[in-house]
Design a protein around this motif. Structure first.
Motif: not given
Length: 143
Positions: A88-93
């Motif tokens: 989720a963090v990687v996708d959002t970034l």
């Protein structure tokens, strides 16, 4: 850390955005398995963070903590986080640093609204993970 079958564990079934989501998951998997790409994503997010003003001010500390959390995870320093949260963090970034997202960033003022909304949602969703990471950071500083 290789994450296998992430599409099966994180997929939004029956949702019309699943094709976009699948593309984001593939991009996240590629980045997560390459430390240089993680570092580049972190650098791009930091540069973009510096370009925002008051609209971003309220959530800036949590976003910076998310970037630090990803960096600590990539360096294998912090592992108390679920693979789903890292995705989720990687996708959002990825979404955040992409200038051609839902509302292109080159459109004055409103070009940042979608970025802020997506990141705000992530922060709300991962609030417990962020707080646990920040507590871990404080513990590391005190040791």
């Amino acid at each position: 850390m290789a994450i296998k079958n992430i599409n099966q564990s994180c997929r939004i079934m029956g949702n019309p955005i699943s094709l976009v989501y699948d593309k984001l998951i593939k991009g996240a998997e590629n980045i997560m398995n390459n430390n240089e790409m993680v570092a580049k994503l972190i650098d791009e997010a930091a540069i973009k963070l510096g370009s925002f003003s008051t609209a971003f001010y309220n959530i800036q500390d949590q976003v910076v903590a998310l970037v630090r959390m990803l960096k600590a995870w990539a360096n294998k320093e912090y592992t108390d986080i679920s693979p789903k949260a890292i995705v989720a963090v990687v996708d959002t970034l990825i979404y955040f640093v992409n200038p051609f997202d839902l509302i292109p960033d080159f459109i004055p003022i409103i070009g940042s609204i979608d970025d802020i909304l997506v990141i705000s949602y992530l922060i709300k969703t991962l609030n417990t993970e962020i707080q646990r990471f920040m507590a871990w950071e404080m513990e590391q500083k005190n040791n």
